[in-house]
Write a protein that holds these residues in place. Structure first.
Motif, PDB file in Angstrom:
ATOM      1  N   ASP A 105      60.151  -3.874  62.066  1.00 53.78           N
ATOM      2  CA  ASP A 105      59.733  -3.021  63.188  1.00 53.78           C
ATOM      3  C   ASP A 105      58.240  -3.094  63.464  1.00 53.78           C
ATOM      4  O   ASP A 105      57.761  -2.476  64.433  1.00 53.78           O
ATOM      5  CB  ASP A 105      60.085  -1.553  62.901  1.00 53.78           C
ATOM      6  N   ALA A 140      56.857  -4.173  67.019  1.00 51.56           N
ATOM      7  CA  ALA A 140      57.244  -3.221  68.058  1.00 51.56           C
ATOM      8  C   ALA A 140      56.512  -1.896  67.878  1.00 51.56           C
ATOM      9  O   ALA A 140      56.129  -1.245  68.859  1.00 51.56           O
ATOM     10  CB  ALA A 140      58.756  -3.000  68.034  1.00 51.56           C
ATOM     11  N   VAL A 153      65.852   3.741  67.883  1.00 54.93           N
ATOM     12  CA  VAL A 153      66.185   2.435  68.448  1.00 54.93           C
ATOM     13  C   VAL A 153      67.328   2.581  69.438  1.00 54.93           C
ATOM     14  O   VAL A 153      68.362   3.185  69.141  1.00 54.93           O
ATOM     15  CB  VAL A 153      66.575   1.447  67.327  1.00 54.93           C
ATOM     16  N   GLU A 171      66.027  -1.836  70.850  1.00 51.51           N
ATOM     17  CA  GLU A 171      64.646  -1.681  71.287  1.00 51.51           C
ATOM     18  C   GLU A 171      64.033  -0.424  70.680  1.00 51.51           C
ATOM     19  O   GLU A 171      64.641   0.660  70.730  1.00 51.51           O
ATOM     20  CB  GLU A 171      64.587  -1.600  72.813  1.00 51.51           C
ATOM     21  N   VAL A 212      62.056   2.738  70.678  1.00 47.93           N
ATOM     22  CA  VAL A 212      61.632   3.646  71.745  1.00 47.93           C
ATOM     23  C   VAL A 212      60.944   4.887  71.197  1.00 47.93           C
ATOM     24  O   VAL A 212      60.376   5.670  71.962  1.00 47.93           O
ATOM     25  CB  VAL A 212      62.827   4.057  72.626  1.00 47.93           C
TER      26      VAL A 212
END
Length: 294
Positions: A10, A13, A50, A54, A56
């Protein structure tokens, strides 16, 4: 929507999320990799929200070393288009549970003023404000005159035991809500001195008679840095030493190619706010300091 423990995968991101929402907090890949690859320990959890693969939302907690009673702190970020769906509640509950397991008796967060009412539902109350500011180091004013017999040195030349001794004084005398009594040397060495994002060459100490009388400690990477602690020993305050070490650090940062330097101060910390204004920092944001009993 999946809420789970954060993973090493992660990192990219999570850095992108921080840079998009709070770039002035200077979260680096190296610091997140260290957090997410270290052995799991209560109170140091990180959680990801997630959606369809994605990232978030993000929440992370930590224990304030040396605080008594033991205090925790956390950060909570949600992408704007995903707010209002209960994601923040689930992330906050996971972080609170982790801090309680570690024995923390309270949690502190620096929050956007728009979230104060929401946080109050969980028991948070505002104690003060914190102001964030930034500067391009290449635009800093000229270095003030260095007093006779005072030597400015980077942390690459500093004995960590001397810095630890100065930091102990700084933590006990700084403004803030956490009551920090002591951070034992071995723990301080691991948490601070050996932090992967400590930029020693642009962190500066003022030395006099073999002791550190002022210092500024910067964390970050080769693009931007965060001034995490600046302090002058009580008996040397009022002589412009904080201005001196911060100015020297910014000049070194400019020479190193760093283009953004950031800092934060409580609203009542008038001396440091004046130092940053003199250096040329521009105010970026103001957050509410919120504390919740656990």
């Amino acid at each position: 929507m999946e809420i789970r423990a954060a993973r090493p995968g992660d990192v990219d991101a999570a850095v992108a999320l921080h840079d998009a929402l709070v770039p002035y907090l200077v979260v680096t890949r190296s610091s997140l990799i260290r957090r997410l690859t270290a052995p799991a320990a209560p109170g140091n959890g990180a959680f990801a929200a997630v959606d369809d693969g994605e990232l978030v939302g993000w929440a992370s907690g930590g224990l304030i070393g040396g605080s008594n009673p033991l205090d925790g702190e956390l950060r909570l970020l949600i992408r704007p288009e995903y707010r209002g769906r209960g994601i923040g509640t689930r992330l906050l509950e996971a972080t609170h549970a982790d801090l309680r397991t570690a024995g923390a008796t309270s949690a502190r967060v620096f929050a956007d003023p728009s979230s104060v009412d929401w946080a109050a539902r969980f028991g948070y109350r505002q104690t003060r404000q914190v102001h964030y500011a930034g500067i391009d180091p290449r635009k800093v004013t000229d270095l003030p005159e260095v007093p006779s017999q005072v030597q400015l040195v980077s942390f690459t030349e500093v004995d960590p035991r001397l810095l630890h001794a100065a930091d102990e004084v700084a933590q006990r005398t700084k403004p803030g809500d956490a009551k920090i009594l002591s951070h034992p040397y071995d723990a301080w060495l691991a948490d601070i001195w050996n932090a992967p994002d400590l930029v020693r060459e642009v962190s500066v100490a003022a030395m006099y008679d073999g002791q550190i009388i002022a210092f500024t400690r910067n964390h970050g990477d080769r693009a931007k840095m965060w001034s995490r602690m600046t302090s002058t020993m009580p008996e040397y305050r009022g002589r412009g030493l904080a201005k001196l070490v911060k100015s020297a650090a910014l000049h070194r940062a400019a020479d190193a190619g760093i283009e953004g330097a950031y800092t934060a101060n409580y609203d009542g910390n008038t001396p440091m706010l004046a130092v940053n204004e003199w250096l040329g920092y521009d105010r970026i944001a103001t957050h509410a300091v919120l504390i919740c009993p656990l």
